[in-house]
Design a protein around this motif. Structure first.
Motif, PDB file in Angstrom:
ATOM      1  N   PHE A 455       0.909  -1.232  -0.021  1.00  0.00           N
ATOM      2  CA  PHE A 455       0.046  -0.141  -0.102  1.00  0.00           C
ATOM      3  C   PHE A 455       0.793   1.139   0.045  1.00  0.00           C
ATOM      4  O   PHE A 455       1.992   1.047   0.414  1.00  0.00           O
ATOM      5  CB  PHE A 455      -0.928   0.091   1.234  1.00  0.00           C
ATOM      6  CG  PHE A 455      -2.121  -1.093   1.165  1.00  0.00           C
ATOM      7  CD1 PHE A 455      -3.341  -0.648   1.051  1.00  0.00           C
ATOM      8  CD2 PHE A 455      -1.795  -2.278   1.363  1.00  0.00           C
ATOM      9  CE1 PHE A 455      -4.359  -1.552   1.007  1.00  0.00           C
ATOM     10  CE2 PHE A 455      -2.921  -3.229   1.487  1.00  0.00           C
ATOM     11  CZ  PHE A 455      -4.219  -2.791   1.196  1.00  0.00           C
ATOM     12  N   LYS A 456       0.372   2.387  -0.544  1.00  0.00           N
ATOM     13  CA  LYS A 456       0.993   3.538  -0.690  1.00  0.00           C
ATOM     14  C   LYS A 456       0.057   4.691  -0.003  1.00  0.00           C
ATOM     15  O   LYS A 456      -1.233   4.789  -0.301  1.00  0.00           O
ATOM     16  CB  LYS A 456       1.470   4.026  -1.942  1.00  0.00           C
ATOM     17  CG  LYS A 456       0.654   4.147  -2.950  1.00  0.00           C
ATOM     18  CD  LYS A 456       1.406   4.544  -4.304  1.00  0.00           C
ATOM     19  CE  LYS A 456       0.403   4.579  -5.453  1.00  0.00           C
ATOM     20  NZ  LYS A 456       1.250   4.875  -6.886  1.00  0.00           N
ATOM     21  N   ASP A 457       0.649   5.827   0.157  1.00  0.00           N
ATOM     22  CA  ASP A 457      -0.285   6.794   1.068  1.00  0.00           C
ATOM     23  C   ASP A 457      -0.714   7.465   0.051  1.00  0.00           C
ATOM     24  O   ASP A 457      -0.209   7.746  -1.231  1.00  0.00           O
ATOM     25  CB  ASP A 457       0.547   7.933   1.660  1.00  0.00           C
ATOM     26  CG  ASP A 457      -0.043   9.202   2.317  1.00  0.00           C
ATOM     27  OD1 ASP A 457      -1.282   9.068   2.194  1.00  0.00           O
ATOM     28  OD2 ASP A 457       0.708   9.990   2.766  1.00  0.00           O
ATOM     29  N   ALA A 458      -2.133   7.716  -0.271  1.00  0.00           N
ATOM     30  CA  ALA A 458      -3.140   7.960  -1.163  1.00  0.00           C
ATOM     31  C   ALA A 458      -3.192   9.580  -1.075  1.00  0.00           C
ATOM     32  O   ALA A 458      -3.742  10.056  -2.223  1.00  0.00           O
ATOM     33  CB  ALA A 458      -4.357   7.417  -1.118  1.00  0.00           C
ATOM     34  N   LEU A 459      -3.054  10.147  -0.132  1.00  0.00           N
ATOM     35  CA  LEU A 459      -3.404  11.637  -0.135  1.00  0.00           C
ATOM     36  C   LEU A 459      -1.914  12.498   0.287  1.00  0.00           C
ATOM     37  O   LEU A 459      -1.892  13.797  -0.161  1.00  0.00           O
ATOM     38  CB  LEU A 459      -4.186  11.682   0.966  1.00  0.00           C
ATOM     39  CG  LEU A 459      -5.664  11.495   0.935  1.00  0.00           C
ATOM     40  CD1 LEU A 459      -6.603  11.613   2.314  1.00  0.00           C
ATOM     41  CD2 LEU A 459      -6.130  12.498  -0.255  1.00  0.00           C
ATOM     42  N   GLY A 460      -0.999  11.789   0.851  1.00  0.00           N
ATOM     43  CA  GLY A 460       0.205  12.973   1.403  1.00  0.00           C
ATOM     44  C   GLY A 460      -0.337  13.812   2.484  1.00  0.00           C
ATOM     45  O   GLY A 460       0.654  14.554   2.860  1.00  0.00           O
ATOM     46  N   LYS A 461      -1.223  13.449   3.086  1.00  0.00           N
ATOM     47  CA  LYS A 461      -1.893  14.337   4.293  1.00  0.00           C
ATOM     48  C   LYS A 461      -2.684  13.285   5.082  1.00  0.00           C
ATOM     49  O   LYS A 461      -3.466  12.488   4.280  1.00  0.00           O
ATOM     50  CB  LYS A 461      -2.371  15.621   3.820  1.00  0.00           C
ATOM     51  CG  LYS A 461      -3.561  15.554   2.870  1.00  0.00           C
ATOM     52  CD  LYS A 461      -4.154  17.019   2.656  1.00  0.00           C
ATOM     53  CE  LYS A 461      -5.268  16.715   1.845  1.00  0.00           C
ATOM     54  NZ  LYS A 461      -5.699  18.160   1.210  1.00  0.00           N
ATOM     55  N   PRO A 462      -3.370  13.805   6.205  1.00  0.00           N
ATOM     56  CA  PRO A 462      -4.191  13.091   6.760  1.00  0.00           C
ATOM     57  C   PRO A 462      -5.598  13.159   6.224  1.00  0.00           C
ATOM     58  O   PRO A 462      -5.941  14.215   6.008  1.00  0.00           O
ATOM     59  CB  PRO A 462      -4.508  13.258   8.447  1.00  0.00           C
ATOM     60  CG  PRO A 462      -3.479  14.736   8.295  1.00  0.00           C
ATOM     61  CD  PRO A 462      -2.657  14.546   7.224  1.00  0.00           C
ATOM     62  N   LEU A 463      -6.556  12.206   6.156  1.00  0.00           N
ATOM     63  CA  LEU A 463      -7.837  12.341   5.788  1.00  0.00           C
ATOM     64  C   LEU A 463      -8.671  13.275   7.041  1.00  0.00           C
ATOM     65  O   LEU A 463      -9.590  13.931   6.668  1.00  0.00           O
ATOM     66  CB  LEU A 463      -8.589  11.016   5.654  1.00  0.00           C
ATOM     67  CG  LEU A 463      -9.986  10.885   5.224  1.00  0.00           C
ATOM     68  CD1 LEU A 463     -10.370  11.762   3.975  1.00  0.00           C
ATOM     69  CD2 LEU A 463     -10.399   9.489   5.311  1.00  0.00           C
ATOM     70  N   LEU A 464      -8.526  12.747   8.215  1.00  0.00           N
ATOM     71  CA  LEU A 464      -9.098  13.363   9.299  1.00  0.00           C
ATOM     72  C   LEU A 464      -8.260  13.699  10.379  1.00  0.00           C
ATOM     73  O   LEU A 464      -7.133  13.080  10.777  1.00  0.00           O
ATOM     74  CB  LEU A 464      -9.976  12.333  10.019  1.00  0.00           C
ATOM     75  CG  LEU A 464     -11.280  12.112   9.138  1.00  0.00           C
ATOM     76  CD1 LEU A 464     -12.037  10.748   9.505  1.00  0.00           C
ATOM     77  CD2 LEU A 464     -12.290  13.078   9.110  1.00  0.00           C
ATOM     78  N   ILE A 465      -8.344  14.949  10.970  1.00  0.00           N
ATOM     79  CA  ILE A 465      -7.505  15.177  12.082  1.00  0.00           C
ATOM     80  C   ILE A 465      -8.292  15.737  13.225  1.00  0.00           C
ATOM     81  O   ILE A 465      -9.438  15.488  13.327  1.00  0.00           O
ATOM     82  CB  ILE A 465      -6.499  16.335  11.772  1.00  0.00           C
ATOM     83  CG1 ILE A 465      -7.481  17.529  11.312  1.00  0.00           C
ATOM     84  CG2 ILE A 465      -5.352  15.902  10.600  1.00  0.00           C
ATOM     85  CD1 ILE A 465      -6.697  18.833  11.061  1.00  0.00           C
ATOM     86  N   ASN A 466      -7.690  15.862  14.590  1.00  0.00           N
ATOM     87  CA  ASN A 466      -8.241  16.197  15.499  1.00  0.00           C
ATOM     88  C   ASN A 466      -9.357  17.235  15.799  1.00  0.00           C
ATOM     89  O   ASN A 466     -10.433  17.334  16.398  1.00  0.00           O
ATOM     90  CB  ASN A 466      -7.392  16.499  16.914  1.00  0.00           C
ATOM     91  CG  ASN A 466      -6.838  15.176  17.429  1.00  0.00           C
ATOM     92  OD1 ASN A 466      -7.058  14.203  17.304  1.00  0.00           O
ATOM     93  ND2 ASN A 466      -5.617  15.313  17.898  1.00  0.00           N
TER      94      ASN A 466
END
Length: 633
Positions: A455-466
């Motif tokens: 698998f590889k990171d699909a976004l390069g950033k989080p989908l959801l954060i705090n």
């Protein structure tokens, strides 16, 4: 007598380079436990040559009664042959517990193609060569080294004759079947003050002969420890260097059983020895076999070895050893890359016993159930140390395939937490999406063309954060994603800690679609680990509640609620403060997948293990409380 020797021939490792070594095999006999079982052959393995685990629960792997004349063996030495076709093992034929130290006149010679099945021969020097060795008292610590000048294997050992206190080294070439010698042994090396526990290593066309020697004044020993002699030929002349290599000779602390082996894929050599009066094995390192670092390190181990040897082994060899005797650490069984898999058979719960696994997610793809799990790195952890995720598959819930590590926390460069927490895999449009927790760094998503990855990171950033967890104010609120794709193809994601959130996912599976909602209903005491599944038109929301955690559940006719609390589904899992479930049907049977801390002997709340039990429903669709079993499905 000694404890531990190895002539791990560097040339053998070069010849076997086609089979890359991933670990190490330690051959030894025991120094503790039931007296009658100590002088028997045992194996241990390691991935790093520092942390060792005994195979077969530290029980003998071969019976000394069957392979020796005396009923005991000591000082086993193992060598991989030059063609990488056979393993050659020698040991002292001696059972001191029964017969004492007065006499032993022979050795044992064993041969194997696979480290599991062995042929053996007993070589009694006094009987075979009475004219020369009829008065031999001791034949100790045999080892084997390849002599490239003659293309033969030289077996060498310490010899002492009666009425002579001198301890010398004798040697003879083994016959082709490795069942004895071509000719009677002859003198190989006679140290000035005698020596035992010889170990020869070839480096840069120079032979280094390590042994336990001593210094005498007026015929009285005043010092002893590990010494070295060198020669350009196996048969000498040997030039003694009377310096002591071990860090304890000047401290008056006795060591013996020196053994030198080369680290896999490195230039370093390890000189190890037995501090037998203290029950320790320690080692020093060198790159040239001349100068060794003066600060020794200690092996970490769950056994008390006496004089033995170490060789490098491949993953396939480690798996073979594990199938026979068990105990090989998971990192040696695990496939190194996508070109291989590791097949194992589950023997009850926990289903996976060679890794510490947690936070299971599962999905059915074709004829297989794929199990995705977090990875607690080792036993007896005192905090969550999780750096990658693991994947397994089965067609029958008994035989499992393990794949290479499909995803690591390091693959998410934005995840500064460094924590590979719970995840969930979902399939859409022939792609596989892995939603993962990274503790306070947020929830990420990775994608693959195959269910086993990579698998590889699909976004390069989080989908959801705090900040998306609008009703929460603690750092680990944004964890434990669970994805459900409904019958109308709408994908939903659920997550949270203390508060439970949900939202729609866009068709591309990597974007939130619309507002984030929070779940609440009477009786809802949510801790973490949401999971949503559907059966006969009823939606089920299961989750961890309380702490230590149990699994509760609720039902609804609509995925957005309202939800009705239905009670406890699973009680506190053994020896673990947390629980985390996956629920699905596979080949006509419903399964409840969870983790506990019950893996013997080092399991716990931070060293967990995935288990599977059958799940049943009543006629109204209520789930029966799970009966956790040691047998499994």
């Amino acid at each position: 007598m000694c404890c531990f020797i190895n002539c791990y021939n560097a040339q053998s490792q070069v010849q076997a380079a086609k089979s890359k070594f991933q670990g190490y095999l330690f051959t030894y006999f025991e120094g503790t436990g039931e007296a009658g079982l100590q002088e028997q052959l045992r194996f241990a393995v390691s991935g790093d040559a520092v942390n060792w685990v005994a195979l077969n629960e530290n029980r003998p792997v071969l019976s000394s009664v069957e392979i020796s004349n005396s009923g005991g063996i000591r000082d086993p030495h193992l060598l991989r042959d030059e063609l990488n076709e056979n393993f050659l093992l020698t040991a002292t034929d001696m059972f001191t517990i029964k017969n004492g130290w007065d006499k032993n006149t022979g050795i044992v010679m064993l041969k194997s193609k696979d480290l599991v099945s062995w042929t053996n021969s007993k070589v009694d020097l006094a009987q075979r060569y009475p004219e020369k060795f009829g008065h031999v008292q001791w034949v100790w610590a045999p080892q084997t080294i390849y002599d490239p000048k003659v293309g033969k294997y030289l077996v060498y050992f310490t010899v002492k004759f009666r009425n002579d206190d001198k301890l010398d080294f004798y040697g003879a070439y083994a016959n082709k079947s490795f069942t004895g010698f071509e000719k009677p042994p002859r003198l190989l090396f006679s140290p000035k003050f005698g020596g035992i526990d010889g170990d020869i290593v070839l480096k840069d066309n120079l032979y280094h002969f390590f042994y336990k020697g001593n210094t005498k004044e007026g015929g009285k020993e005043i010092k002893n420890g590990i010494q070295q002699a060198t020669s350009k030929s196996l048969w000498g002349v040997w030039k003694e260097d009377f310096k002591y290599l071990d860090a304890y000779a000047d401290k008056g602390i006795a060591v013996e059983g020196s053994s030198v082996f080369k680290l896999n894929n490195a230039s370093d050599y390890v000189l190890m020895y037995d501090i037998y009066t203290k029950g320790k094995y320690e080692f020093q390192t060198s790159t040239d076999l001349k100068t060794f670092n003066r600060q020794p390190r200690t092996f970490n181990k769950n056994f008390n070895p006496r004089h033995g040897s170490i060789i490098g082994i491949t993953s396939n060899e480690a798996r073979r050893l594990n199938r026979k005797w068990g105990g090989v650490p998971g990192n040696l069984l695990q496939p190194a890359d996508s070109s291989e898999t590791y097949t194992f058979r589950a023997s009850g719960n926990p289903v996976i016993k060679h890794h510490y696994t947690a936070d299971p997610s599962a999905m059915v793809d074709g004829d297989k159930l794929f199990l995705y799990a977090g990875h607690d790195f080792q036993g007896r952890q005192t905090s969550y140390v999780m750096k990658d995720w693991l994947v397994f598959s089965t067609s029958d819930m008994k035989t499992w395939e393990e794949y290479a590590v499909p995803l690591r926390i390091a693959d998410f460069t934005w995840a500064k937490s460094g924590d590979a927490f719970a995840g969930h895999v979902a399939k859409r449009d022939n792609k596989y999406y892995w939603y993962v927790s990274t503790n306070w760094s947020g929830i990420g998503v990775a994608v693959s063309e195959n269910p086993q990855g990579p698998f590889k990171d699909a976004l390069g950033k989080p989908l959801l954060i705090n900040k998306d967890c609008f009703a929460s104010n603690h750092a680990w609120a944004c964890i434990d994603p669970a994805v459900y794709i409904d019958d109308d193809s709408q994908a939903w994601i659920f997550w949270g800690n203390r508060e439970c959130y949900y939202a729609k996912l866009k068709r591309n599976m990597i974007e939130i679609d619309g507002e984030i909602q929070k779940i609440d209903f009477d009786g809802f005491k949510f801790t973490e680990a949401p999971w949503v599944h559907k059966r006969n038109g009823i939606y089920y929301l299961s989750y961890a509640t309380g702490f230590p955690e149990r699994i509760a559940y609720a039902t609804s006719k609509n995925i957005q609620g309202p939800w009705k609390y239905r009670g406890i589904l699973n009680e506190i899992a053994g020896n673990s403060n947390t629980n985390h479930q996956a629920i699905l049907d596979f080949k006509g049977q419903s399964y409840f997948i969870y983790h506990n801390g019950a893996l013997q002997n080092d399991g716990g709340s931070y060293s967990r293990s995935v288990c599977i039990d059958k799940l049943f429903y009543d006629a109204e669709g209520k789930m029966h409380r799970i009966i956790m079993t040691s047998e499994g499905p």
